[in-house]
Design a protein around this motif. Sequence first.
Motif, PDB file in Angstrom:
ATOM      1  N   GLY A 105       1.388  -5.533  13.758  1.00 50.28           N
ATOM      2  CA  GLY A 105       0.132  -4.639  14.391  1.00 50.28           C
ATOM      3  C   GLY A 105       0.009  -3.658  13.467  1.00 50.28           C
ATOM      4  O   GLY A 105      -0.013  -2.365  14.226  1.00 50.28           O
ATOM      5  N   LEU A 106       0.108  -3.500  12.125  1.00 48.83           N
ATOM      6  CA  LEU A 106      -0.234  -2.248  11.456  1.00 48.83           C
ATOM      7  C   LEU A 106      -1.557  -1.978  11.183  1.00 48.83           C
ATOM      8  O   LEU A 106      -2.663  -2.777  11.151  1.00 48.83           O
ATOM      9  CB  LEU A 106       0.398  -2.716   9.940  1.00 48.83           C
ATOM     10  CG  LEU A 106       1.746  -2.859   9.942  1.00 48.83           C
ATOM     11  CD1 LEU A 106       2.211  -3.250   8.514  1.00 48.83           C
ATOM     12  CD2 LEU A 106       2.608  -2.099  10.424  1.00 48.83           C
ATOM     13  N   ASP A 107      -1.798  -0.666  10.922  1.00 50.94           N
ATOM     14  CA  ASP A 107      -3.202   0.098  10.534  1.00 50.94           C
ATOM     15  C   ASP A 107      -2.720   0.145   9.341  1.00 50.94           C
ATOM     16  O   ASP A 107      -2.067   1.370   8.897  1.00 50.94           O
ATOM     17  CB  ASP A 107      -3.463   1.159  11.336  1.00 50.94           C
ATOM     18  CG  ASP A 107      -4.784   1.978  10.691  1.00 50.94           C
ATOM     19  OD1 ASP A 107      -4.961   1.310   9.646  1.00 50.94           O
ATOM     20  OD2 ASP A 107      -5.176   2.878  11.349  1.00 50.94           O
ATOM     21  N   PRO A 108      -3.256  -0.429   8.170  1.00 50.70           N
ATOM     22  CA  PRO A 108      -2.809  -0.095   6.811  1.00 50.70           C
ATOM     23  C   PRO A 108      -3.364   1.310   6.266  1.00 50.70           C
ATOM     24  O   PRO A 108      -2.590   2.092   5.493  1.00 50.70           O
ATOM     25  CB  PRO A 108      -3.644  -0.921   6.088  1.00 50.70           C
ATOM     26  CG  PRO A 108      -3.937  -2.200   6.891  1.00 50.70           C
ATOM     27  CD  PRO A 108      -3.920  -1.541   8.136  1.00 50.70           C
ATOM     28  N   GLN A 109      -4.210   2.027   6.999  1.00 51.47           N
ATOM     29  CA  GLN A 109      -4.730   3.469   6.758  1.00 51.47           C
ATOM     30  C   GLN A 109      -3.795   4.371   7.119  1.00 51.47           C
ATOM     31  O   GLN A 109      -3.625   5.423   6.647  1.00 51.47           O
ATOM     32  CB  GLN A 109      -6.025   3.553   7.274  1.00 51.47           C
ATOM     33  CG  GLN A 109      -7.104   2.890   6.980  1.00 51.47           C
ATOM     34  CD  GLN A 109      -7.576   3.104   5.731  1.00 51.47           C
ATOM     35  OE1 GLN A 109      -7.366   3.992   4.851  1.00 51.47           O
ATOM     36  NE2 GLN A 109      -8.330   2.070   5.141  1.00 51.47           N
ATOM     37  N   LEU A 133      -6.134  -2.939   0.439  1.00 47.89           N
ATOM     38  CA  LEU A 133      -6.496  -3.074   1.738  1.00 47.89           C
ATOM     39  C   LEU A 133      -6.074  -1.982   2.601  1.00 47.89           C
ATOM     40  O   LEU A 133      -6.192  -1.854   3.910  1.00 47.89           O
ATOM     41  CB  LEU A 133      -5.210  -4.016   2.299  1.00 47.89           C
ATOM     42  CG  LEU A 133      -5.365  -5.615   1.784  1.00 47.89           C
ATOM     43  CD1 LEU A 133      -3.880  -6.355   1.923  1.00 47.89           C
ATOM     44  CD2 LEU A 133      -6.346  -6.334   2.410  1.00 47.89           C
ATOM     45  N   GLY A 134      -6.213  -0.990   1.925  1.00 49.06           N
ATOM     46  CA  GLY A 134      -6.013   0.749   2.566  1.00 49.06           C
ATOM     47  C   GLY A 134      -4.507   1.298   2.681  1.00 49.06           C
ATOM     48  O   GLY A 134      -4.457   2.374   3.342  1.00 49.06           O
ATOM     49  N   PHE A 135      -3.562   0.424   2.087  1.00 46.16           N
ATOM     50  CA  PHE A 135      -2.176   1.186   2.446  1.00 46.16           C
ATOM     51  C   PHE A 135      -2.237   2.422   1.672  1.00 46.16           C
ATOM     52  O   PHE A 135      -2.735   2.435   0.569  1.00 46.16           O
ATOM     53  CB  PHE A 135      -1.224   0.199   2.035  1.00 46.16           C
ATOM     54  CG  PHE A 135      -0.725  -0.920   2.920  1.00 46.16           C
ATOM     55  CD1 PHE A 135       0.009  -0.696   3.768  1.00 46.16           C
ATOM     56  CD2 PHE A 135      -1.597  -2.420   2.891  1.00 46.16           C
ATOM     57  CE1 PHE A 135       0.386  -2.133   4.620  1.00 46.16           C
ATOM     58  CE2 PHE A 135      -1.469  -3.067   3.818  1.00 46.16           C
ATOM     59  CZ  PHE A 135      -0.410  -3.006   4.751  1.00 46.16           C
ATOM     60  N   ALA A 136      -1.236   3.364   1.984  1.00 48.95           N
ATOM     61  CA  ALA A 136      -0.810   4.585   1.117  1.00 48.95           C
ATOM     62  C   ALA A 136       0.371   3.820   0.343  1.00 48.95           C
ATOM     63  O   ALA A 136       1.274   3.802   0.830  1.00 48.95           O
ATOM     64  CB  ALA A 136      -0.505   5.900   2.197  1.00 48.95           C
ATOM     65  N   THR A 137       0.001   4.026  -0.882  1.00 45.58           N
ATOM     66  CA  THR A 137       1.068   3.133  -1.815  1.00 45.58           C
ATOM     67  C   THR A 137       1.897   4.166  -2.775  1.00 45.58           C
ATOM     68  O   THR A 137       1.376   5.189  -3.014  1.00 45.58           O
ATOM     69  CB  THR A 137       0.419   2.238  -2.711  1.00 45.58           C
ATOM     70  OG1 THR A 137      -0.489   2.933  -3.663  1.00 45.58           O
ATOM     71  CG2 THR A 137      -0.493   1.144  -1.856  1.00 45.58           C
ATOM     72  N   HIS A 138       3.219   3.531  -3.137  1.00 45.32           N
ATOM     73  CA  HIS A 138       3.836   4.157  -4.057  1.00 45.32           C
ATOM     74  C   HIS A 138       4.478   2.908  -4.946  1.00 45.32           C
ATOM     75  O   HIS A 138       5.029   2.088  -4.305  1.00 45.32           O
ATOM     76  CB  HIS A 138       4.917   5.085  -3.406  1.00 45.32           C
ATOM     77  CG  HIS A 138       5.987   5.900  -4.635  1.00 45.32           C
ATOM     78  ND1 HIS A 138       5.701   6.668  -5.379  1.00 45.32           N
ATOM     79  CD2 HIS A 138       7.200   5.336  -5.084  1.00 45.32           C
ATOM     80  CE1 HIS A 138       6.415   7.000  -6.146  1.00 45.32           C
ATOM     81  NE2 HIS A 138       7.448   6.080  -5.981  1.00 45.32           N
ATOM     82  N   HIS A 139       4.235   3.063  -6.317  1.00 46.33           N
ATOM     83  CA  HIS A 139       4.676   2.387  -7.174  1.00 46.33           C
ATOM     84  C   HIS A 139       6.094   2.817  -7.717  1.00 46.33           C
ATOM     85  O   HIS A 139       6.319   3.937  -8.398  1.00 46.33           O
ATOM     86  CB  HIS A 139       3.847   2.170  -8.500  1.00 46.33           C
ATOM     87  CG  HIS A 139       3.940   1.148  -9.271  1.00 46.33           C
ATOM     88  ND1 HIS A 139       3.511   1.126 -10.671  1.00 46.33           N
ATOM     89  CD2 HIS A 139       5.062   0.111  -9.357  1.00 46.33           C
ATOM     90  CE1 HIS A 139       4.237   0.163 -11.497  1.00 46.33           C
ATOM     91  NE2 HIS A 139       5.195  -0.354 -10.606  1.00 46.33           N
ATOM     92  N   PHE A 140       7.166   2.100  -7.071  1.00 43.30           N
ATOM     93  CA  PHE A 140       8.406   2.527  -7.427  1.00 43.30           C
ATOM     94  C   PHE A 140       8.945   2.180  -8.833  1.00 43.30           C
ATOM     95  O   PHE A 140       8.781   1.124  -9.257  1.00 43.30           O
ATOM     96  CB  PHE A 140       9.364   1.907  -6.307  1.00 43.30           C
ATOM     97  CG  PHE A 140      10.779   2.468  -6.458  1.00 43.30           C
ATOM     98  CD1 PHE A 140      11.302   3.709  -5.944  1.00 43.30           C
ATOM     99  CD2 PHE A 140      11.890   1.633  -7.110  1.00 43.30           C
ATOM    100  CE1 PHE A 140      12.544   4.158  -6.324  1.00 43.30           C
ATOM    101  CE2 PHE A 140      12.971   2.097  -7.418  1.00 43.30           C
ATOM    102  CZ  PHE A 140      13.445   3.450  -6.735  1.00 43.30           C
TER     103      PHE A 140
END
Length: 211
Positions: free
Chosen positions: A164-168, A186-193
């Motif tokens: 039930g996620l809101d990617p934003q 898809l709108g996720f707040a991303t971090h490339h580890f």
Amino acid sequence: MPESLDAVVFDIGNVLIHWDPRLLYRKIFTRVDMTADEGMVDWFLATVCTTEWNIEQDRGRSIAEAEAEAIGRHPDYAPQIRAFYGRFQEMIPGEIPDTVAALRQAKAAGLPLHGLTNFGRETFPQTAARFDFLRSFDTVVVSGDEGVIKPDPAIFHILIERAGLDPQRTAFIDDSAANIRSAAELGFATHHFADPGAFTAWWKAAGLPVG
């Protein structure tokens, strides 16, 4: 970056736990002086138990099928092929402290936590049994169970619907640039580890819980 994030999604391999098949095969391929034969390790992992071969297990192929396929190609290396999954945990020396600390802090703060991992359906349970924090997710989507792997958007949609996620309003951490691109689209707040220090700085800047 959103003003506030409601959930965090972690990749697992080389984000929360170290994984490196070379650690095992350096033990298996040793010279008479008991040092690792790096040339044999390189050859074996590039030719026999390749990344592409392992990905098929992440996609749902069974270990028995995988071993039969590889042994069919290289029958002289049957024991070494069987070692890949027979000694799989020797490829995982331990956790990555910075990301695990962040996960624990978020859990303690009550932030919903989820896992999205390319992992075999037979190897994930034994790995989760070793590391308690892998059992702390509210939802975990394992590619081997679903028959689809990152960076395919389909596996992200499975997680979005199931959790039930809101990617934003959701953070996503992964060590693969391709997976990060899919998540960002898809709108996720991303971090490339790639570096624990950079991760910690990003985590704090995102306003996520710090101990």
